[in-house]
Enzyme design. Sequence first.
Site, PDB file in Angstrom:
ATOM      1  N   ASP A   8       0.862  -1.193   0.000  1.00 31.14           N
ATOM      2  CA  ASP A   8       0.000   0.000   0.000  1.00 31.14           C
ATOM      3  C   ASP A   8       0.896   1.239   0.000  1.00 31.14           C
ATOM      4  O   ASP A   8       2.083   1.176   0.329  1.00 31.14           O
ATOM      5  CB  ASP A   8      -0.916   0.014   1.231  1.00 31.14           C
ATOM      6  CG  ASP A   8      -1.856   1.213   1.196  1.00 31.14           C
ATOM      7  OD1 ASP A   8      -2.381   1.534   0.111  1.00 31.14           O
ATOM      8  OD2 ASP A   8      -2.041   1.865   2.240  1.00 31.14           O
ATOM      9  N   SER A   9       0.291   2.369  -0.348  1.00 32.07           N
ATOM     10  CA  SER A   9       1.040   3.622  -0.301  1.00 32.07           C
ATOM     11  C   SER A   9       1.336   4.037   1.138  1.00 32.07           C
ATOM     12  O   SER A   9       2.186   4.887   1.375  1.00 32.07           O
ATOM     13  CB  SER A   9       0.244   4.721  -1.001  1.00 32.07           C
ATOM     14  OG  SER A   9      -1.025   4.851  -0.383  1.00 32.07           O
ATOM     15  N   CYS A  71      -3.566  -0.849  -2.380  1.00 32.88           N
ATOM     16  CA  CYS A  71      -3.778   0.555  -2.730  1.00 32.88           C
ATOM     17  C   CYS A  71      -4.602   0.642  -4.021  1.00 32.88           C
ATOM     18  O   CYS A  71      -4.188   0.124  -5.066  1.00 32.88           O
ATOM     19  CB  CYS A  71      -2.414   1.198  -2.934  1.00 32.88           C
ATOM     20  SG  CYS A  71      -2.486   2.919  -3.389  1.00 32.88           S
ATOM     21  N   GLU A 149      -7.104   9.380   8.821  1.00 33.10           N
ATOM     22  CA  GLU A 149      -5.817   9.377   9.520  1.00 33.10           C
ATOM     23  C   GLU A 149      -5.876  10.186  10.814  1.00 33.10           C
ATOM     24  O   GLU A 149      -5.151   9.915  11.759  1.00 33.10           O
ATOM     25  CB  GLU A 149      -4.704   9.856   8.590  1.00 33.10           C
ATOM     26  CG  GLU A 149      -4.601   8.896   7.421  1.00 33.10           C
ATOM     27  CD  GLU A 149      -3.245   8.799   6.756  1.00 33.10           C
ATOM     28  OE1 GLU A 149      -2.374   9.627   7.046  1.00 33.10           O
ATOM     29  OE2 GLU A 149      -3.089   7.874   5.939  1.00 33.10           O
ATOM     30  N   CYS A 181     -10.895   3.168  -2.136  1.00 35.89           N
ATOM     31  CA  CYS A 181      -9.675   3.683  -1.501  1.00 35.89           C
ATOM     32  C   CYS A 181      -9.498   2.920  -0.187  1.00 35.89           C
ATOM     33  O   CYS A 181     -10.492   2.632   0.506  1.00 35.89           O
ATOM     34  CB  CYS A 181      -9.836   5.180  -1.230  1.00 35.89           C
ATOM     35  SG  CYS A 181      -8.482   5.893  -0.308  1.00 35.89           S
ATOM     36  N   HIS A 183      -8.630   3.743   2.678  1.00 38.79           N
ATOM     37  CA  HIS A 183      -9.055   4.373   3.931  1.00 38.79           C
ATOM     38  C   HIS A 183     -10.574   4.344   4.147  1.00 38.79           C
ATOM     39  O   HIS A 183     -11.034   4.480   5.269  1.00 38.79           O
ATOM     40  CB  HIS A 183      -8.614   5.839   3.952  1.00 38.79           C
ATOM     41  CG  HIS A 183      -7.140   6.023   4.115  1.00 38.79           C
ATOM     42  ND1 HIS A 183      -6.227   5.569   3.195  1.00 38.79           N
ATOM     43  CD2 HIS A 183      -6.424   6.621   5.105  1.00 38.79           C
ATOM     44  CE1 HIS A 183      -5.000   5.888   3.598  1.00 38.79           C
ATOM     45  NE2 HIS A 183      -5.096   6.528   4.752  1.00 38.79           N
TER      46      HIS A 183
HETATM   47  N1  DGL Z   1      -3.899   3.960  -0.568  1.00 36.45           N
HETATM   48  C1  DGL Z   1      -4.509   4.974  -1.382  1.00 36.45           C
HETATM   49  C2  DGL Z   1      -5.662   4.350  -2.191  1.00 36.45           C
HETATM   50  O1  DGL Z   1      -6.209   3.324  -1.826  1.00 36.45           O
HETATM   51  C3  DGL Z   1      -5.007   6.144  -0.562  1.00 36.45           C
HETATM   52  C4  DGL Z   1      -3.914   7.022  -0.022  1.00 36.45           C
HETATM   53  C5  DGL Z   1      -3.045   7.646  -1.097  1.00 36.45           C
HETATM   54  O2  DGL Z   1      -3.488   8.580  -1.793  1.00 36.45           O
HETATM   55  O3  DGL Z   1      -1.941   7.164  -1.246  1.00 36.45           O
HETATM   56  O4  DGL Z   1      -6.010   4.868  -3.210  1.00 36.45           O
END
Ligand code: DGL
Length: 248
Positions: A8-9, A71, A149, A181, A183
């Site tokens: 993930d990012s 991600c 967050e 996403c 989150h």
């Molecule tokens: N993990 C990213 C997503 O699922 C969200 C956070 C980011 O922008 O890196 O798109």
Amino acid sequence: MNKCGIFDSGIGGISVAKEILKTKLFDEIIYYGDTARVPYGNKNESTIIRYSLEALEFLKNFDINFLVVACNTASAVAVNELKKEAPFPVLGVIEAGVEALKNEDKNSNILLVGTKRTIKSNKYQNLLKNKGFQNITAIATPLFVPLVEEGLVEGEITDKIFDMYFKNIDKEKIDIVILGCTHYPFLTKTFEKHFKNAKLIHSGQAIVKMIKNNYNLKGKKDTKIRLFASDNPEELRNRAEEWLNVGG
Ligand code: DGL
């Protein structure tokens, strides 16, 4: 030893790790969050591809059998490149999310929410159209990431941001909301409050279905999770403890 890599990012992919952990299908999960360079959602494609390939190189060190791209943004733009380079299957959450809709009415009103890059890539929209869905509204909702967050998953501020993003939407008419996403599953209660008639599609649950349907994994393993981050791994471990109730 059956090992699943998750990329993930940042920390949001814990929502996907949580669902994979629950299955007990793996001996080990290796989670890598690129916390030094998050967010990916407002970066351009070539940058996200480069970062994703670097994450792949890191995860190759762990002899993983699968790579789950948790991600959505990386799934939107980098999965094909990752598949070309990886010596193991690469599963993106977008294909899984669309697959999860296969038995839904093709006339359903679908609301897709995600980062700017995910929405701009049109990957969800194109896959959905290929499956016969036509009524798709796609909205980039980047403020949901910092809200989660900051722990603001419910309450006045969160409701106001929902009202702002969805002011032009007839919320009662939405049948399906794709939480595009990592989150957004943490905002489930607020989505349920604003979209009373909608079914919510969660990437983590969708990827679990995809793994179960396509790979013959059996057993009840005592899955261990190892957490790695490109910056501030303590923060990732603290979040994981909070969200998963497990340590590093
Ligand atoms: N993990 C990213 C997503 O699922 C969200 C956070 C980011 O922008 O890196 O798109």
